[in-house]
Design a protein around this motif. Sequence first.
Motif, mmCIF file in Angstrom:
data_model
loop_
_atom_site.group_PDB
_atom_site.id
_atom_site.type_symbol
_atom_site.label_atom_id
_atom_site.label_comp_id
_atom_site.label_asym_id
_atom_site.label_seq_id
_atom_site.Cartn_x
_atom_site.Cartn_y
_atom_site.Cartn_z
ATOM 1 N N PRO A 223 46.891 28.591 29.063
ATOM 2 C CA PRO A 223 47.192 28.931 30.455
ATOM 3 C C PRO A 223 46.961 27.796 31.451
ATOM 4 N N SER A 224 46.563 26.632 30.983
ATOM 5 C CA SER A 224 46.123 25.559 31.890
ATOM 6 C C SER A 224 47.187 25.178 32.911
ATOM 7 N N ASP A 225 48.406 24.889 32.446
ATOM 8 C CA ASP A 225 49.470 24.466 33.364
ATOM 9 C C ASP A 225 49.813 25.560 34.358
ATOM 10 N N ASP A 226 49.918 26.799 33.878
ATOM 11 C CA ASP A 226 50.281 27.899 34.774
ATOM 12 C C ASP A 226 49.174 28.179 35.786
ATOM 13 N N LEU A 227 47.933 27.995 35.389
ATOM 14 C CA LEU A 227 46.835 28.176 36.338
ATOM 15 C C LEU A 227 46.899 27.124 37.445
ATOM 16 N N LYS A 228 47.256 25.892 37.081
ATOM 17 C CA LYS A 228 47.390 24.841 38.085
ATOM 18 C C LYS A 228 48.588 25.107 38.994
ATOM 19 N N ARG A 229 49.675 25.619 38.419
ATOM 20 C CA ARG A 229 50.831 25.985 39.241
ATOM 21 C C ARG A 229 50.479 27.136 40.178
ATOM 22 N N LEU A 230 49.678 28.060 39.678
ATOM 23 C CA LEU A 230 49.224 29.168 40.518
ATOM 24 C C LEU A 230 48.471 28.643 41.733
ATOM 25 N N GLU A 231 47.581 27.687 41.513
ATOM 26 C CA GLU A 231 46.799 27.133 42.613
ATOM 27 C C GLU A 231 47.673 26.401 43.627
ATOM 28 N N CYS A 233 50.631 27.368 44.585
ATOM 29 C CA CYS A 233 51.457 28.319 45.340
ATOM 30 C C CYS A 233 50.907 28.482 46.758
ATOM 31 N N PRO A 234 51.796 28.560 47.747
ATOM 32 C CA PRO A 234 51.339 28.667 49.142
ATOM 33 C C PRO A 234 50.434 29.862 49.419
ATOM 34 N N ASP A 235 50.633 30.955 48.687
ATOM 35 C CA ASP A 235 49.858 32.167 48.951
ATOM 36 C C ASP A 235 48.658 32.328 48.022
ATOM 37 N N ALA A 236 48.348 31.305 47.220
ATOM 38 C CA ALA A 236 47.291 31.440 46.218
ATOM 39 C C ALA A 236 45.920 31.650 46.843
ATOM 40 N N ALA A 237 45.626 30.880 47.892
ATOM 41 C CA ALA A 237 44.286 30.951 48.491
ATOM 42 C C ALA A 237 44.011 32.330 49.069
ATOM 43 N N MET A 238 44.996 32.898 49.769
ATOM 44 C CA MET A 238 44.774 34.205 50.397
ATOM 45 C C MET A 238 44.864 35.345 49.384
ATOM 46 N N THR A 239 45.796 35.238 48.425
ATOM 47 C CA THR A 239 46.027 36.340 47.484
ATOM 48 C C THR A 239 44.951 36.422 46.405
ATOM 49 N N TYR A 240 44.493 35.263 45.914
ATOM 50 C CA TYR A 240 43.555 35.269 44.793
ATOM 51 C C TYR A 240 42.268 34.469 45.044
ATOM 52 N N ALA A 241 42.103 33.934 46.248
ATOM 53 C CA ALA A 241 40.901 33.135 46.561
ATOM 54 C C ALA A 241 40.623 32.161 45.428
ATOM 55 N N VAL A 242 41.623 31.305 45.120
ATOM 56 C CA VAL A 242 41.562 30.470 43.923
ATOM 57 C C VAL A 242 40.423 29.452 43.943
ATOM 58 N N ALA A 243 39.794 29.263 45.080
ATOM 59 C CA ALA A 243 38.661 28.331 45.124
ATOM 60 C C ALA A 243 37.432 28.894 44.422
ATOM 61 N N ASP A 244 37.373 30.223 44.292
ATOM 62 C CA ASP A 244 36.241 30.870 43.616
ATOM 63 C C ASP A 244 36.568 31.011 42.132
ATOM 64 N N ASP A 246 35.307 30.732 37.751
ATOM 65 C CA ASP A 246 34.214 30.856 36.788
ATOM 66 C C ASP A 246 33.972 29.495 36.132
ATOM 67 N N VAL A 247 33.127 29.460 35.126
ATOM 68 C CA VAL A 247 32.745 28.185 34.502
ATOM 69 C C VAL A 247 33.917 27.514 33.790
ATOM 70 N N TYR A 248 34.969 28.281 33.502
ATOM 71 C CA TYR A 248 36.141 27.723 32.828
ATOM 72 C C TYR A 248 37.230 27.314 33.820
ATOM 73 N N GLY A 249 36.964 27.460 35.122
ATOM 74 C CA GLY A 249 37.951 27.085 36.124
ATOM 75 C C GLY A 249 39.004 28.133 36.383
ATOM 76 N N VAL A 250 38.727 29.386 36.012
ATOM 77 C CA VAL A 250 39.677 30.480 36.203
ATOM 78 C C VAL A 250 39.288 31.263 37.459
ATOM 79 N N PRO A 251 40.231 31.477 38.392
ATOM 80 C CA PRO A 251 39.901 32.233 39.610
ATOM 81 C C PRO A 251 39.301 33.597 39.295
ATOM 82 N N LEU A 252 38.239 33.939 40.000
ATOM 83 C CA LEU A 252 37.513 35.182 39.729
ATOM 84 C C LEU A 252 38.329 36.418 40.074
#
Length: 305
Positions: A223-231, A233-244, A246-252
């Motif tokens: 999932p590495s590439d898709d997770l980076k593409r997710l981050e 996305c213009p709406d990533a921060a508000m929709t998934y709070a991608v800055a938060d 876990d230890v593996y770098g996956v949005p909580l």
Amino acid sequence: MTLVDMKCRSCGAALRACDGYMTCDYCGSVYFRLERPIAPEGADSLSLEEFAKLADENLDTYRINAASGTVSCSDDDLVKSKLKAAGRALADGEFFKVKDFLKGVPSDNFAAARLRLLASVNAKSETELAFYPKDPQDLEDYPSLINSCDEENRAVYEKIRGICLSNSALLERIKQGEELIRIENLDEALILAKNLTSQRPFSARARAFLIKASCAAVKDYDPSDDLKRLEACPDAAMTYAVADKDVYGVPLNLDPAVREYCRRFYGRKNAKKESFFKYILKPLLVLIAVGALIGIWKLIEALIS
């Protein structure tokens, strides 16, 4: 990439940068960006760097005049103070304070109606309002906003409403895909996810669903590439709070099933790296070091003799 030139297009005054938008304190203009309804062809097949760049370029800049359509009482010092206080609360994300600060300001005051509407969906700007996944017309403050603004501003909010309706339709399709995953029709769910992501490559919701469908349907999916593409996305921060993360770098805030898959996938990946270092690389380095010491010792012996 800059949002707009640092001078206001309306009056030429300097713009003040806020969280995700820019505002002119002199004339009340607010500048923000919205995703274009048509995605560039082939956006999904780009490199991560190209995808992030294109995601940013896929935004158009819009302007509204927050001071337009106001009533005469807006010239009153108390009303102005209330609007400023509410604006600060909105910028700070203290949405619960906005309506309280605006008590007593008439509903036909456009600046107040705008702040009330944004606060009602926890949005700091019209950019974030465009991420709302329902019809904003159903919101209590939307009619007051539309009735109090001029024709130019009304056209912008109607465009935002169209984007919100598109978000709502996307969510409905994703719910159908979630049901396909639930009944273990994984191939069909993955096909749907790929179609949705092709139609909305810069939508964090579509990308998150593609990740979930791929986790369920694709063996050893990385999932590495898709997770980076997710981050990106213009709406990533508000929709998934991608800055938060876990230890593996996956949005909580991603689906628990996705986070569990990532935990196992990255756990195995890290275990392989550790095994490679422990059983291959480390012994090899030891052999090289021993060989080097033997070589040095033989060289010393040769020199002495």
